[in-house]
Motif scaffolding. Structure first.
Motif, mmCIF file in Angstrom:
data_model
loop_
_atom_site.group_PDB
_atom_site.id
_atom_site.type_symbol
_atom_site.label_atom_id
_atom_site.label_comp_id
_atom_site.label_asym_id
_atom_site.label_seq_id
_atom_site.Cartn_x
_atom_site.Cartn_y
_atom_site.Cartn_z
ATOM 1 N N VAL A 106 -7.801 -4.206 0.033
ATOM 2 C CA VAL A 106 -7.506 -4.729 1.508
ATOM 3 C C VAL A 106 -8.943 -5.500 1.424
ATOM 4 O O VAL A 106 -9.766 -6.102 2.503
ATOM 5 N N THR A 107 -9.956 -4.253 1.260
ATOM 6 C CA THR A 107 -11.363 -4.613 1.489
ATOM 7 C C THR A 107 -11.240 -5.619 0.962
ATOM 8 O O THR A 107 -12.774 -6.956 1.597
ATOM 9 N N ASP A 114 -4.551 10.004 9.434
ATOM 10 C CA ASP A 114 -5.932 10.874 9.161
ATOM 11 C C ASP A 114 -5.799 11.896 10.092
ATOM 12 O O ASP A 114 -6.022 11.401 11.297
ATOM 13 N N ASP A 156 -21.068 3.468 7.739
ATOM 14 C CA ASP A 156 -19.603 4.026 6.787
ATOM 15 C C ASP A 156 -18.857 3.843 7.615
ATOM 16 O O ASP A 156 -18.716 4.464 8.632
ATOM 17 N N THR A 157 -17.839 2.430 6.780
ATOM 18 C CA THR A 157 -16.655 2.292 7.901
ATOM 19 C C THR A 157 -15.169 3.073 7.224
ATOM 20 O O THR A 157 -15.139 2.565 6.349
ATOM 21 N N TRP A 158 -14.957 2.930 8.514
ATOM 22 C CA TRP A 158 -13.798 3.908 7.968
ATOM 23 C C TRP A 158 -11.793 3.253 9.141
ATOM 24 O O TRP A 158 -12.520 2.053 9.922
ATOM 25 N N TRP A 159 -11.056 2.607 7.905
ATOM 26 C CA TRP A 159 -10.675 1.256 8.266
ATOM 27 C C TRP A 159 -9.381 2.050 6.979
ATOM 28 O O TRP A 159 -9.461 2.868 6.256
ATOM 29 N N GLN A 160 -8.585 0.602 7.023
ATOM 30 C CA GLN A 160 -7.170 0.764 6.354
ATOM 31 C C GLN A 160 -6.463 -0.057 5.986
ATOM 32 O O GLN A 160 -6.857 -1.572 6.839
ATOM 33 N N GLU A 174 -3.893 -1.228 7.008
ATOM 34 C CA GLU A 174 -2.977 -1.512 8.194
ATOM 35 C C GLU A 174 -3.538 -1.845 9.152
ATOM 36 O O GLU A 174 -3.736 -3.041 10.407
ATOM 37 N N THR A 188 0.948 -1.319 -0.016
ATOM 38 C CA THR A 188 -0.050 0.005 -0.115
ATOM 39 C C THR A 188 1.325 1.321 0.023
ATOM 40 O O THR A 188 2.068 1.692 0.147
ATOM 41 N N VAL A 192 -17.336 2.143 1.757
ATOM 42 C CA VAL A 192 -15.861 2.244 2.416
ATOM 43 C C VAL A 192 -14.636 2.817 1.365
ATOM 44 O O VAL A 192 -14.720 3.259 -0.065
ATOM 45 N N GLY A 193 -13.694 3.361 2.130
ATOM 46 C CA GLY A 193 -12.418 3.952 0.825
ATOM 47 C C GLY A 193 -12.035 5.503 1.105
ATOM 48 O O GLY A 193 -11.018 5.642 1.105
ATOM 49 N N ILE A 227 -14.031 11.536 9.508
ATOM 50 C CA ILE A 227 -12.996 11.658 8.813
ATOM 51 C C ILE A 227 -12.481 12.619 7.865
ATOM 52 O O ILE A 227 -13.702 13.528 7.552
ATOM 53 N N ARG A 270 -6.086 4.188 -3.225
ATOM 54 C CA ARG A 270 -5.465 5.450 -1.958
ATOM 55 C C ARG A 270 -3.578 5.305 -2.763
ATOM 56 O O ARG A 270 -3.374 4.278 -3.141
HETATM 57 C C1 6R9 Z 1 -10.451 -0.029 3.797
HETATM 58 C C2 6R9 Z 1 -9.341 1.538 3.056
HETATM 59 C C3 6R9 Z 1 -7.368 4.059 4.096
HETATM 60 C C4 6R9 Z 1 -7.413 5.526 3.721
HETATM 61 C C5 6R9 Z 1 -8.323 5.862 5.111
HETATM 62 C C6 6R9 Z 1 -8.577 7.061 5.053
HETATM 63 C C7 6R9 Z 1 -9.359 6.506 3.443
HETATM 64 C C8 6R9 Z 1 -11.207 4.411 4.576
HETATM 65 C C9 6R9 Z 1 -12.695 5.494 5.008
HETATM 66 C C10 6R9 Z 1 -12.214 6.864 4.126
HETATM 67 C C11 6R9 Z 1 -13.150 8.695 5.524
HETATM 68 C C12 6R9 Z 1 -14.458 6.512 5.733
HETATM 69 N N1 6R9 Z 1 -11.073 6.109 4.371
HETATM 70 N N2 6R9 Z 1 -12.026 4.859 5.005
HETATM 71 N N3 6R9 Z 1 -12.377 8.533 5.029
HETATM 72 N N4 6R9 Z 1 -14.519 7.816 6.008
HETATM 73 N N5 6R9 Z 1 -15.368 5.222 5.863
HETATM 74 O O1 6R9 Z 1 -9.961 1.689 1.736
HETATM 75 O O2 6R9 Z 1 -7.805 1.130 2.787
HETATM 76 O O3 6R9 Z 1 -7.146 1.858 1.092
HETATM 77 O O4 6R9 Z 1 -5.409 1.297 3.127
HETATM 78 O O5 6R9 Z 1 -7.159 3.173 2.450
HETATM 79 O O6 6R9 Z 1 -8.689 5.534 2.841
HETATM 80 O O7 6R9 Z 1 -7.919 8.122 4.182
HETATM 81 O O8 6R9 Z 1 -6.657 6.091 6.254
HETATM 82 P P1 6R9 Z 1 -6.996 1.733 1.969
#
Ligand code: 6R9
Length: 654
Positions: free
Chosen positions: A313-314, A505, A414-418, A420, A267, A389-390, A517, A531
């Motif tokens: 990763v999703t 973030d 609305d799922t925030w994750w990464q 990592e 990533t 997501v994303g 976020i 990303r």
């Molecule tokens: C799962 C995924 C991570 C980055 C993360 C953030 C952004 C992801 C979000 C979001 C706002 C959400 N992000 N989900 N921002 N609301 N629901 O996307 O992983 O490709 O590693 O990206 O995406 O900035 O730090 P990844």
């Protein structure tokens, strides 16, 4: 936040939804408190979601203390991921559909039962063993969205090999870097990848990638997806169909330690080359399974669809590992949202009676622009939960998703994750959390978000807060290291704010404790939910013979969220022409892939630099946003007139 603000309007789930949900609001509060007050007790109860061949006795052993960062969960436990995702379901649901495959061509689909999944994965695991792949070896997958991608992931897991999936939209150059980076023992690909009615020549791309450096003898297994005529190199390339036809369907699963690596996924970061994010076996699977069940409120018999690609990763956590660990029916889609027309998602939802649907805001915005007729002509009455997501979702897109797709009856998560984090960290639970359009709401169990003041690193303890988002303690799905470079892991995530995991973030917490976020605070941009490090695009540009310098920033883009804006300085004597802009655009596509294609190139005979030579991106971002009035302090620039020239060029739309 004032309660009159419309973005703060809350949407509670219906009483009927709550009555059938796994978790309601009282249960969320009770379980959340338990998860942070006594993580050992909480997770030793949750770990029974998995089948262990050796039950862990040590639950949590983690420290974020710089520089001795170490993350271990269930460290003396043993299990196998493919057994958890397949074998343990055979007795009760052998004939249940595990994967529904919907091809790019709307007239073609396929259903794979758990029994068939077991047979295919076991055979492929034996094929891989026969090719000399063993425990700890790395296998690169460069595949379309076909069931064989899931078979390959699970076959690696079955024999303890570590997969590294490279998104099939990446160029041969990007693929080569990843094959080299993880010293892959095998590449699994397909002849061609049909998407949106066109075929991408995957095998040809692999051939080009393996022309780099010393990669020429890496064995390649080629899945016959289209049957297209592709050159096969004698001794190096092998036919999937031929080897599978001869393989035994009996392959005992290797018992792995909970901390053994399961996969690597590259990533983008703010500096340097992409990082190989390494996830482990036990904690990752448990976290993916638990979040999949509770965040989507998945119930036995439901049909669940995540539209992501397994290259991200999703796709790992929420198409393959989480759903299959739960014995779910997961839909895998090979195509794109707009082929054959902008109604494809909804046609597939109707056709397969999808109950939970999970996609990216960029797709929602693109479909919203095409008009609601594409949605309303389909029967979407089976939908129960919608997810995103994303990237942040703008309230307008949220409302359209809620009203037009969900008809106001489906909670939106609305799922925030990464990459990592392995799984969701901030997210509503659909039966428990009233939602607000644009907010990822509240933490999942065991997750302890904090907001730090960016410059001092002090934790802001008031409920309302704005700053950088960090995590105070570990959760089982957290990445364990950067493949082959633990020091980089420590310095990337644990050294700016000591004692915390730094997400990269920015974030605001409102008066109700909801998290919003605000976007990346580093040099990472988010283009259509993908990303990307601005440094990667810059290094692709300067690799061109005529380019001397480049600076890349994101700018607001209606559909993609952010677009790619490049400032380019040419070598002395080179001519600034429109043809060269086209050439550079194609060059970046070839170096990285179409997702990195510059939206805008501005010629910049000079770039705004400090006297120490650091490019002031803050100024470049403002110019790209046409926000010339708010450039801030430019006094530290070596040559402030450069800024005026850039603005002049921008205004004349150079
Ligand atoms: C799962 C995924 C991570 C980055 C993360 C953030 C952004 C992801 C979000 C979001 C706002 C959400 N992000 N989900 N921002 N609301 N629901 O996307 O992983 O490709 O590693 O990206 O995406 O900035 O730090 P990844």
């Amino acid at each position: 936040m004032s309660s009159e603000n419309t973005a703060d309007k809350t949407y509670a789930p219906s009483a009927e939804f709550v009555a059938n949900a796994h978790i309601d609001s009282a249960k969320y509060k009770e379980m959340y408190a338990a998860s942070v007050n006594d993580p050992e007790a909480f997770w030793s109860e949750q770990m029974t979601r998995l089948t262990w061949s050796k039950t862990p006795t040590k639950i949590k052993n983690t420290t974020f203390k710089h520089p001795d960062v170490s993350i271990k969960w269930f460290e003396d436990g043993e299990l196998n991921v493919s057994e958890n995702c397949i074998d343990r379901h055979l007795e009760t649901r052998g004939d249940q559909v595990a994967i529904i495959w919907e091809s790019d061509d709307p007239s073609l689909d396929k259903k794979i039962t758990y029994r068939e999944l077991h047979e295919n994965v076991s055979k492929l695991a034996n094929v891989m063993k026969g090719m000399g792949v063993g425990k700890g070896d790395r296998v690169v997958l460069y595949l379309p969205m076909i069931p064989e991608a899931a078979y390959a992931m699970l076959a690696c897991a079955r024999i303890g090999a570590i997969h590294s999936i490279v998104f099939a939209g990446f160029s041969p150059e990007a693929l080569a870097a990843r094959v080299e980076g993880c010293e892959a023992s095998l590449v699994i690909t397909a002849d061609e990848a049909p998407r949106g009615g066109r075929n991408t020549p995957l095998k040809t791309n692999v051939d080009a990638a393996l022309d780099h450096g010393d990669l020429g003898n890496t064995p390649v297994l080629v899945v016959e997806r289209t049957g297209g005529d592709v050159p096969m190199k004698d001794g190096r390339d092998h036919s999937y169909a031929a080897l599978m036809a001869e393989a035994s369907a009996d392959c005992p699963a290797e018992q792995m330690n909970a901390e053994d690596p399961l996969f690597i996924l590259y990533t983008s970061g703010s500096t340097g080359q992409p990082k190989g994010v390494q996830h482990c076996t036990g904690g990752y699977l448990l976290y993916a399974a638990m979040t999949h069940e509770l965040v989507f409120d998945y119930h036995d018999g439901d049909v669940y669809w995540c539209t992501a690609d397994v290259g991200w990763v999703t796709g790992h956590s929420y198409i393959v590992y989480g759903p299959l660990a739960n014995g779910a029916t997961t839909l895998m889609f090979e195509g794109v949202p707009t082929y054959p027309d902008a109604g494809r998602f909804w046609a597939v939802c109707e056709k397969h009676k999808v109950n939970q649907f999970y996609t990216a805001p960029t797709a929602i915005r693109a479909l919203m622009a095409r008009g609601e007729e594409f949605v309303t002509k389909y029967d979407l009455s089976d939908l129960k939960v919608l997810g995103t997501v994303g990237e942040p979702i703008n309230p307008e897109a949220w409302n359209w998703y809620n009203d037009i797709v969900g008809k106001g009856r489906c909670p939106i998560v609305d799922t925030w994750w990464q990459t990592e984090t392995g799984g969701h960290l901030l997210t509503p639970l659909p039966g428990a959390t009233p939602t607000k359009p644009g907010s990822a709401t509240t933490p999942f169990f065991g997750v302890q978000p904090v907001i730090l003041e960016p410059t001092t690193g002090e934790e802001i303890t008031t409920t309302e807060a704005e700053g950088v988002l960090c995590m105070k303690d570990s959760w089982p799905g957290q990445m364990r290291t950067i493949f082959g470079d633990h020091d980089r892991f420590v310095s990337t995530y644990f050294s700016d704010y000591k004692g915390y995991y730094f997400t990269g973030d920015g974030c605001r917490r409102d008066a109700d404790g909801y998290y919003w976020i605000t976007g990346r605070v580093d040099d990472v941009i988010n283009v259509s939910g993908h990303r990307m490090g601005t440094a990667e695009v810059e290094s692709a540009l300067v690799a061109h013979a005529k380019v001397s310098e480049a600076a890349v920033v994101g700018f607001p883009h209606d559909i993609k969220g952010q677009g790619i804006y490049c400032y380019v300085t040419l070598m002395d004597g080179e001519e600034y022409t429109d043809d060269l802009k086209t050439e550079l655009r194609n060059w970046v596509r070839q170096e990285i892939g179409p997702i990195a294609s510059p939206d805008y190139i501005q010629w910049a005979p000079g770039l705004p630099k400090t006297r120490s030579g650091k490019i002031m991106r803050r100024i470049l971002r403002k110019i790209a946003e046409d926000d010339f009035g708010a450039l801030g302090d430019t006094s530290t620039l070596a040559d402030p007139s450069v800024v005026d020239d850039l603005i002049d060029n921008r205004m004349t739309k150079d």
